[in-house]
Scaffold this motif. Structure first.
Motif, PDB file in Angstrom:
ATOM      1  N   LEU A  62       0.859  -1.176   0.000  1.00  0.00           N
ATOM      2  CA  LEU A  62       0.000   0.000   0.000  1.00  0.00           C
ATOM      3  C   LEU A  62       0.894   1.224   0.000  1.00  0.00           C
ATOM      4  CD1 LEU A  62      -2.848   1.334   0.325  1.00  0.00           C
ATOM      5  CD2 LEU A  62      -2.393   1.322   2.804  1.00  0.00           C
ATOM      6  N   GLU A  63       0.717   2.082  -0.994  1.00  0.00           N
ATOM      7  CA  GLU A  63       1.518   3.296  -1.105  1.00  0.00           C
ATOM      8  C   GLU A  63       0.730   4.471  -0.516  1.00  0.00           C
ATOM      9  OE1 GLU A  63       4.547   2.872  -2.217  1.00  0.00           O
ATOM     10  OE2 GLU A  63       4.145   0.790  -2.788  1.00  0.00           O
ATOM     11  N   VAL A  64       1.380   5.239   0.364  1.00  0.00           N
ATOM     12  CA  VAL A  64       0.726   6.371   1.032  1.00  0.00           C
ATOM     13  C   VAL A  64       1.584   7.605   0.800  1.00  0.00           C
ATOM     14  CG1 VAL A  64      -0.266   7.227   3.179  1.00  0.00           C
ATOM     15  CG2 VAL A  64      -0.071   4.755   2.809  1.00  0.00           C
ATOM     16  N   LYS A  71       6.744   9.707   1.925  1.00  0.00           N
ATOM     17  CA  LYS A  71       6.007   8.619   1.302  1.00  0.00           C
ATOM     18  C   LYS A  71       6.226   7.354   2.107  1.00  0.00           C
ATOM     19  CE  LYS A  71       5.927  10.365  -3.442  1.00  0.00           C
ATOM     20  NZ  LYS A  71       6.274  10.078  -4.858  1.00  0.00           N
ATOM     21  N   SER A  73       5.472   3.031   2.096  1.00  0.00           N
ATOM     22  CA  SER A  73       5.061   1.817   1.395  1.00  0.00           C
ATOM     23  C   SER A  73       4.939   0.715   2.436  1.00  0.00           C
ATOM     24  CB  SER A  73       6.086   1.437   0.321  1.00  0.00           C
ATOM     25  OG  SER A  73       5.700   0.253  -0.349  1.00  0.00           O
ATOM     26  N   SER A 213      -3.317   2.680  -3.321  1.00  0.00           N
ATOM     27  CA  SER A 213      -2.614   3.842  -2.773  1.00  0.00           C
ATOM     28  C   SER A 213      -3.591   4.794  -2.111  1.00  0.00           C
ATOM     29  CB  SER A 213      -1.838   4.579  -3.876  1.00  0.00           C
ATOM     30  OG  SER A 213      -2.729   5.157  -4.819  1.00  0.00           O
ATOM     31  N   THR A 215      -3.692   9.025  -1.014  1.00  0.00           N
ATOM     32  CA  THR A 215      -3.033  10.314  -1.223  1.00  0.00           C
ATOM     33  C   THR A 215      -3.795  11.407  -0.494  1.00  0.00           C
ATOM     34  OG1 THR A 215      -2.337   9.606  -3.432  1.00  0.00           O
ATOM     35  CG2 THR A 215      -2.215  11.955  -2.950  1.00  0.00           C
TER      36      THR A 215
END
Length: 366
Positions: A62-64, A71, A73, A213, A215
């Protein structure tokens, strides 16, 4: 372990009323919703906009990022190692009870009865914990920020993946989770394995599945699902060509109720009849439910059963029905003293969203 969307899926599909197989959209029979206050995963409605993506939990990330300190991951194991919270919450499709609006005039979308809804225990870290881990400074939170979700599923017939957003205030609320567990077990593929958002009180569209993700940004998501779809429009407005500034973006769900038992068309014996159903209101409590055996001319007050914040309320009522044809009706009242419109004509719209009129069930009594 890897996700296997096809494994046991036909068996689960056979339990539900399937409106579409691709994308897969289905709801349970209404009497099955009343079996348990917490809806079993196999009986929970399924709303998909495209494919059921095959995701390997061993390699999942999961990319945040966005307007954060850094950032981040996260693997599924790292997400599961964070502080965990369990929230009991009802999720409901914005098109729940579309069939009633469809009976007034044609609408777009699947013909959901009143079963596009369910309640479960959702477990995972609070979204605010994940944002904080990525460096979000709560002290600097300002109005106008949004949290956007991007997902792994491709919208049917389109060249983009599913995405949606919620206002920052709702993202930071303690009830908003990233859930990997439903009723104590890993999410089923059709319910978002391995990770989904759960945004209690909001329409199901704001609780995306198969998260890729997250954002933080200064505007709502520009994904067509957020910008153009799921807008509550005046009845004269054609949904084609609707843009971000048109209509009301559907977020908090309105007051609603439904009769789960007896079923439409049921043949009943004369005398005392038990009517059972649910009532739900996005972020307010259900205060009262009324039930009628004659289409709304006379009412009795139902007994409210189990309930919780952000979850539905079960109710039941005893009514006397003499021989003949009868129209049962149910209406709920919330803690602000608001109730439901009497007829679906009052809220008809071309997309068939937010069908909240009195729920009516015709039965025959011998």
């Amino acid at each position: 372990m890897p996700n296997q969307p096809a494994r046991d899926l036909p068996e689960r599909m056979a339990r539900l009323i399937v409106h579409e197989r691709a994308p897969y959209n289905a709801e349970p029979p209404l009497d099955r919703l009343r079996v348990s206050w917490r809806t079993a995963a196999v009986d929970f409605y399924v709303r998909s906009h495209g494919d059921l993506p095959a995701i390997d939990a061993r390699t999942y990330r999961l990319e945040v990022g966005g307007a954060l300190g850094r950032k981040l991951s996260l693997s599924l194991a790292e997400i599961q190692a964070m502080p965990q919270t369990t929230v009991t919450a009802t999720l409901q499709c914005a098109g729940n009870r579309r069939a009633d609006l469809r009976a007034v005039a044609p609408v777009s979308g699947d013909p959901w009865d009143a079963g596009a809804i369910g309640t479960a225990d959702w477990t995972g870290p609070r979204l605010v914990e994940v944002l904080t881990a990525a460096g979000f400074d709560m002290a600097s939170a300002r109005e106008g920020l949004h949290v956007a979700f991007a997902c792994h599923d491709t919208v049917d017939g389109e060249d983009y993946r599913y995405g949606a957003s919620i206002p920052l205030a709702k993202a930071l609320a303690p009830e908003t989770l990233l859930a990997h567990t439903m009723n104590g077990a890993a999410l089923l593929p059709e319910h978002g394995f391995p990770l989904r958002a759960v945004v209690p009180g909001y329409a199901g569209v704001r609780s995306p599945k198969w998260l890729a993700s997250i954002t933080v940004q200064d505007r709502p998501s520009d994904n067509p699902i957020q910008a153009n779809d799921y807008k509550f429009l005046p009845p004269q407005v054609d949904p084609e060509g609707v843009g971000p500034d048109d209509g009301i973006t559907i977020e908090t769900m309105p007051l609603n109720s439904a009769i789960c038992e007896p079923a439409r068309g049921a043949a009943l014996a004369a005398g005392r009849t038990t009517v059972r159903g649910y009532a739900v209101c996005g972020d307010r409590a259900v205060a009262r439910v009324d039930v009628s055996g004659d289409g709304g001319r006379h009412w009795v007050q139902a007994r409210l059963e189990e309930a919780a914040p952000f979850a539905w309320t079960f109710w039941s009522a005893e009514i006397d029905l003499p021989p003949g044809e009868h129209e049962l009706a149910a209406r709920a009242w919330d803690a602000a003293g608001q109730t439901q419109p009497a007829a679906p004509d009052d809220t008809w719209n071309r997309k068939g969203y937010l069908g909240t009129a009195w729920h009516r069930v015709r039965v025959t009594v011998a």
